[in-house]
Design a protein around this motif. Structure first.
Motif, PDB file in Angstrom:
ATOM      1  N   LYS A   4     -10.488   8.536  14.904  1.00  0.00           N
ATOM      2  CA  LYS A   4      -9.952   7.279  14.419  1.00  0.00           C
ATOM      3  C   LYS A   4      -8.940   7.626  13.342  1.00  0.00           C
ATOM      4  O   LYS A   4      -9.304   8.070  12.257  1.00  0.00           O
ATOM      5  CB  LYS A   4     -11.076   6.400  13.854  1.00  0.00           C
ATOM      6  CG  LYS A   4     -12.078   5.937  14.892  1.00  0.00           C
ATOM      7  CD  LYS A   4     -13.153   5.054  14.262  1.00  0.00           C
ATOM      8  CE  LYS A   4     -14.149   4.581  15.303  1.00  0.00           C
ATOM      9  NZ  LYS A   4     -15.221   3.739  14.702  1.00  0.00           N
ATOM     10  N   LYS A   6      -7.382   6.824  10.716  1.00  0.00           N
ATOM     11  CA  LYS A   6      -7.329   5.875   9.601  1.00  0.00           C
ATOM     12  C   LYS A   6      -7.964   6.549   8.396  1.00  0.00           C
ATOM     13  O   LYS A   6      -8.625   7.582   8.511  1.00  0.00           O
ATOM     14  CB  LYS A   6      -8.077   4.583   9.936  1.00  0.00           C
ATOM     15  CG  LYS A   6      -9.576   4.734  10.103  1.00  0.00           C
ATOM     16  CD  LYS A   6     -10.235   3.410  10.408  1.00  0.00           C
ATOM     17  CE  LYS A   6     -11.758   3.523  10.425  1.00  0.00           C
ATOM     18  NZ  LYS A   6     -12.338   3.911   9.109  1.00  0.00           N
ATOM     19  N   SER A 161      -1.302   9.835  19.976  1.00  0.00           N
ATOM     20  CA  SER A 161      -1.947   8.596  19.545  1.00  0.00           C
ATOM     21  C   SER A 161      -1.616   8.161  18.128  1.00  0.00           C
ATOM     22  O   SER A 161      -2.028   7.077  17.716  1.00  0.00           O
ATOM     23  CB  SER A 161      -3.470   8.744  19.684  1.00  0.00           C
ATOM     24  OG  SER A 161      -3.933   9.957  19.124  1.00  0.00           O
ATOM     25  N   ARG A 177       5.372  -1.224  14.158  1.00  0.00           N
ATOM     26  CA  ARG A 177       4.414  -2.274  14.503  1.00  0.00           C
ATOM     27  C   ARG A 177       5.064  -3.345  15.386  1.00  0.00           C
ATOM     28  O   ARG A 177       4.465  -3.830  16.354  1.00  0.00           O
ATOM     29  CB  ARG A 177       3.860  -2.917  13.230  1.00  0.00           C
ATOM     30  CG  ARG A 177       2.876  -2.036  12.491  1.00  0.00           C
ATOM     31  CD  ARG A 177       1.548  -1.977  13.219  1.00  0.00           C
ATOM     32  NE  ARG A 177       0.594  -1.131  12.518  1.00  0.00           N
ATOM     33  CZ  ARG A 177       0.020  -0.058  13.026  1.00  0.00           C
ATOM     34  NH1 ARG A 177       0.309   0.328  14.259  1.00  0.00           N
ATOM     35  NH2 ARG A 177      -0.846   0.652  12.333  1.00  0.00           N
ATOM     36  N   GLY A 181       3.105  -2.505  18.461  1.00  0.00           N
ATOM     37  CA  GLY A 181       1.813  -3.062  18.108  1.00  0.00           C
ATOM     38  C   GLY A 181       0.893  -1.989  17.566  1.00  0.00           C
ATOM     39  O   GLY A 181       1.262  -1.250  16.662  1.00  0.00           O
ATOM     40  N   ASP A 182      -0.295  -1.893  18.149  1.00  0.00           N
ATOM     41  CA  ASP A 182      -1.266  -0.897  17.711  1.00  0.00           C
ATOM     42  C   ASP A 182      -1.303   0.329  18.620  1.00  0.00           C
ATOM     43  O   ASP A 182      -2.258   1.104  18.560  1.00  0.00           O
ATOM     44  CB  ASP A 182      -2.663  -1.525  17.644  1.00  0.00           C
ATOM     45  CG  ASP A 182      -2.758  -2.608  16.583  1.00  0.00           C
ATOM     46  OD1 ASP A 182      -2.069  -2.471  15.560  1.00  0.00           O
ATOM     47  OD2 ASP A 182      -3.515  -3.576  16.785  1.00  0.00           O
ATOM     48  N   ARG A 183      -0.278   0.510  19.453  1.00  0.00           N
ATOM     49  CA  ARG A 183      -0.286   1.660  20.362  1.00  0.00           C
ATOM     50  C   ARG A 183      -0.391   2.977  19.607  1.00  0.00           C
ATOM     51  O   ARG A 183      -1.090   3.912  20.033  1.00  0.00           O
ATOM     52  CB  ARG A 183       0.990   1.648  21.226  1.00  0.00           C
ATOM     53  CG  ARG A 183       1.273   2.935  22.009  1.00  0.00           C
ATOM     54  CD  ARG A 183       0.185   3.276  23.007  1.00  0.00           C
ATOM     55  NE  ARG A 183       0.433   4.570  23.643  1.00  0.00           N
ATOM     56  CZ  ARG A 183       0.092   5.753  23.141  1.00  0.00           C
ATOM     57  NH1 ARG A 183      -0.510   5.830  21.958  1.00  0.00           N
ATOM     58  NH2 ARG A 183       0.342   6.866  23.799  1.00  0.00           N
ATOM     59  N   SER A 185      -1.358   4.761  15.913  1.00  0.00           N
ATOM     60  CA  SER A 185      -1.815   4.665  14.534  1.00  0.00           C
ATOM     61  C   SER A 185      -0.734   5.254  13.634  1.00  0.00           C
ATOM     62  O   SER A 185      -0.027   6.188  14.024  1.00  0.00           O
ATOM     63  CB  SER A 185      -3.121   5.438  14.341  1.00  0.00           C
ATOM     64  OG  SER A 185      -4.153   4.872  15.124  1.00  0.00           O
ATOM     65  N   GLY A 201       1.155  -2.072   6.732  1.00  0.00           N
ATOM     66  CA  GLY A 201       0.531  -1.879   8.035  1.00  0.00           C
ATOM     67  C   GLY A 201       0.080  -0.496   8.397  1.00  0.00           C
ATOM     68  O   GLY A 201      -0.476  -0.299   9.487  1.00  0.00           O
ATOM     69  N   ASP A 203      -2.267   2.695   8.720  1.00  0.00           N
ATOM     70  CA  ASP A 203      -3.725   2.762   8.882  1.00  0.00           C
ATOM     71  C   ASP A 203      -4.384   3.706   7.888  1.00  0.00           C
ATOM     72  O   ASP A 203      -5.599   3.660   7.691  1.00  0.00           O
ATOM     73  CB  ASP A 203      -4.064   3.232  10.297  1.00  0.00           C
ATOM     74  CG  ASP A 203      -3.501   2.305  11.351  1.00  0.00           C
ATOM     75  OD1 ASP A 203      -4.050   1.199  11.509  1.00  0.00           O
ATOM     76  OD2 ASP A 203      -2.514   2.681  12.027  1.00  0.00           O
ATOM     77  N   LYS A 225      -6.669  -1.320   1.091  1.00  0.00           N
ATOM     78  CA  LYS A 225      -7.018  -1.839   2.406  1.00  0.00           C
ATOM     79  C   LYS A 225      -8.084  -2.932   2.336  1.00  0.00           C
ATOM     80  O   LYS A 225      -8.251  -3.702   3.287  1.00  0.00           O
ATOM     81  CB  LYS A 225      -7.464  -0.705   3.315  1.00  0.00           C
ATOM     82  CG  LYS A 225      -6.369   0.315   3.616  1.00  0.00           C
ATOM     83  CD  LYS A 225      -5.095  -0.321   4.169  1.00  0.00           C
ATOM     84  CE  LYS A 225      -5.182  -0.597   5.640  1.00  0.00           C
ATOM     85  NZ  LYS A 225      -3.871  -1.079   6.200  1.00  0.00           N
ATOM     86  N   ALA A 308      -8.830  -3.423   7.805  1.00  0.00           N
ATOM     87  CA  ALA A 308      -7.475  -3.389   8.354  1.00  0.00           C
ATOM     88  C   ALA A 308      -6.992  -1.956   8.491  1.00  0.00           C
ATOM     89  O   ALA A 308      -7.430  -1.076   7.776  1.00  0.00           O
ATOM     90  CB  ALA A 308      -6.534  -4.155   7.444  1.00  0.00           C
TER      91      ALA A 308
END
Length: 308
Positions: A4, A6, A161, A177, A181-183, A185, A201, A203, A225, A308
């Protein structure tokens, strides 16, 4: 391990002894401080890690040590910065063999590849491995801008990714973004833009001064965040003179001096880098000492709800 992308990913420095050997004991001490602070991944062999002067055997030792110590708590990401596609593919295979969970991939080094060459390079390395990949977009230092048009083509590659966003243009987070979008990170790659990019925005962040100040870095991330901007601002203001050490050509020496002063590192660097001396060392040390003298008491940040 799935990653992940983030939170805080420290770009760890490589610790050396006075005899110019790997100092795995000190490396482990710093790594433990990172884990205790709550980082969500680690990156080995980046620019801050002096990767260009490490042997393959030394990289292997660092990765194996980190994988064992981390023991699955957070992902271990290995940086790849090579001039030849073939060597980048070989390094990706070695990273997988050593137990790494992901890769951070720079554009080709030394040769300034054009659009077609850069995209082909990334696609070739990605096709050679099943490890998740974060691209490192830093045209200021590495002279190749991974443009939105390049990302259009790279979006079809499933294991690409994330992006370490180091263009120094905060609005690029918005552009990414808006377009994808969120494609992908997005992790902020410039310490002095931490608040601005997280608010717009991003991550997480690939951080430098976290090597010396892990708790402060993670607290700053979580406050921002969690939407606690007014609580984050005083910490960010205190941090800024230190964060500016990350955007200097001698960031390795500067950050290692900070690590030494906080007791989780040393000043030893590998030639051609030289440890700081004279007025330069005095000036940087003054910044660090002032920060330590006014080091804020952190709020209880571990429990903050970061959604977020």
């Amino acid at each position: 391990m799935a990653i992940k992308w983030k939170g805080v990913f420290p770009a760890l420095t490589t610790k050396f002894t006075a005899d110019d050997e790997l100092d795995l004991s000190l490396f482990g001490k710093n790594l433990e401080a990172q884990l205790e602070a709550g980082v969500e991944g680690i990156i080995l062999g980046g620019s801050l890690g002096e990767a260009s002067v490490l042997t393959t055997a030394e990289k292997e030792s660092l990765v194996l040590h980190a994988v064992e110590q981390v023991n699955g708590k957070v992902p271990v990401v290995v940086n790849i910065a090579e001039g030849a596609t073939r060597e980048a593919i070989r390094q990706a295979a070695l990273a997988k063999q050593w137990g790494a969970d992901g890769l951070m991939l720079l554009p080709p080094m030394r040769y300034r590849a054009d659009h077609r060459e850069t995209v082909t390079y990334f696609k070739s390395v990605a096709a050679s491995t099943d490890l998740p990949i974060m691209l490192y977009n830093n045209p200021v230092d590495y002279k190749i801008d991974i443009t939105l048009e390049m990302f259009d083509e790279l979006a079809e590659v499933p294991n690409i990714s994330a992006v370490k966003e180091s263009t120094r243009d905060v609005t690029n987070v918005i552009r990414m973004r808006n377009r994808f979008g969120d494609r992908f990170s997005i992790l902020c790659g410039v310490d002095t833009l931490t608040l601005e990019e997280l608010v717009t925005g991003a991550d997480g962040l690939v951080a430098g001064l976290v090597c010396a100040f892990p708790a402060e870095t993670v607290a700053l991330y979580k406050l921002i965040k969690a939407g606690k901007i007014q609580e984050a601002l005083p910490l960010y203001r205190w941090f800024m003179p230190l964060l500016e050490l990350d955007i200097h050509p001698k960031l390795v020496q500067y950050i290692k001096l900070a690590e030494a002063q906080t007791g989780i590192g040393s000043e030893y660097v590998r030639a051609p880098r030289l440890a700081l001396v004279g007025e330069e060392r005095k000036r940087v040390l003054g910044v660090i000492e002032q920060a330590l003298a006014t080091r804020p008491e952190l709020p209880a940040y571990h429990h903050l709800n970061v959604t977020a």
